[in-house]
Design a protein around this motif. Structure first.
Motif, PDB file in Angstrom:
ATOM      1  N   LEU A  20      28.629  19.416  -1.578  1.00 17.23           N
ATOM      2  CA  LEU A  20      29.540  19.010  -0.682  1.00 17.23           C
ATOM      3  C   LEU A  20      30.710  20.074  -0.409  1.00 17.23           C
ATOM      4  CD1 LEU A  20      30.831  16.737   1.254  1.00 17.23           C
ATOM      5  CD2 LEU A  20      31.907  15.926  -0.722  1.00 17.23           C
ATOM      6  N   PHE A  54      28.404  10.046  -3.782  1.00 16.89           N
ATOM      7  CA  PHE A  54      28.195   9.908  -2.271  1.00 16.89           C
ATOM      8  C   PHE A  54      28.625   8.804  -1.753  1.00 16.89           C
ATOM      9  CE2 PHE A  54      26.051  14.000  -2.473  1.00 16.89           C
ATOM     10  CZ  PHE A  54      26.937  14.883  -1.553  1.00 16.89           C
ATOM     11  N   ARG A 110      29.077  12.202   7.457  1.00 13.10           N
ATOM     12  CA  ARG A 110      29.015  13.074   6.823  1.00 13.10           C
ATOM     13  C   ARG A 110      27.540  13.989   7.477  1.00 13.10           C
ATOM     14  NH1 ARG A 110      25.538  12.724   2.143  1.00 13.10           N
ATOM     15  NH2 ARG A 110      25.712  10.221   1.956  1.00 13.10           N
ATOM     16  N   CYS A 143      24.947  22.486   2.666  1.00 11.24           N
ATOM     17  CA  CYS A 143      25.724  21.647   1.908  1.00 11.24           C
ATOM     18  C   CYS A 143      26.313  20.440   3.194  1.00 11.24           C
ATOM     19  CB  CYS A 143      26.768  21.939   1.182  1.00 11.24           C
ATOM     20  SG  CYS A 143      28.072  22.778   2.017  1.00 11.24           S
ATOM     21  N   TRP A 144      26.618  19.421   2.456  1.00  8.96           N
ATOM     22  CA  TRP A 144      27.196  18.246   3.282  1.00  8.96           C
ATOM     23  C   TRP A 144      28.928  18.777   3.603  1.00  8.96           C
ATOM     24  CZ3 TRP A 144      24.195  14.948   5.453  1.00  8.96           C
ATOM     25  CH2 TRP A 144      22.893  14.445   4.648  1.00  8.96           C
ATOM     26  N   TYR A 148      32.291  16.524   5.427  1.00  4.26           N
ATOM     27  CA  TYR A 148      32.753  15.485   6.492  1.00  4.26           C
ATOM     28  C   TYR A 148      33.668  15.917   7.486  1.00  4.26           C
ATOM     29  CZ  TYR A 148      31.889  12.185   2.523  1.00  4.26           C
ATOM     30  OH  TYR A 148      31.141  11.663   1.374  1.00  4.26           O
TER      31      TYR A 148
END
Length: 110
Positions: free
Chosen positions: A8, A69, A84, A99-100, A102
């Protein structure tokens, strides 16, 4: 960084190791990374927005679990405040890593 589903990119309050520990109950490793093409801003919360030539400094959190998560999605108020999504960032060694992240939803004016 073998499993990109466990990665993330963070650029706001989750950069703080103490905040990650408070939320997840354990230390989470982070490595410096940059997000090209986005500028970081802050209204009530941190956000990034596309801007040509901009770079946002942040970090990649490693080894996150599905439970992590779930906690982080609730913390980020997905899908109300953030979504996300997958994104490509650049690690300190210049590797491109998926990657993730937000990303903000369309927020009402604060």
């Amino acid at each position: 960084m073998n499993n990109d589903d466990q990665l993330l990119f963070v650029y706001g309050s989750l950069i703080d190791p103490a905040e990650r520990l408070r939320l997840l109950g354990r230390p989470i490793d982070a490595v410096p990374a940059r997000l090209p093409g986005y500028v970081r801003g802050r209204k009530r919360y941190y956000f990034v927005a596309k801007e040509q030539g901009a770079i946002t400094d942040g970090a990649i959190l490693e080894g996150l679990t599905a439970r992590d998560f779930t906690i982080l999605d609730a913390y980020e108020e997905v899908p109300t405040l953030y979504t996300r999504e997958r994104i490509e960032v650049v690690a300190a060694d210049a590797r491109k890593i998926s990657c993730w992240i937000y990303l903000p939803t369309k927020w009402p004016s604060d």
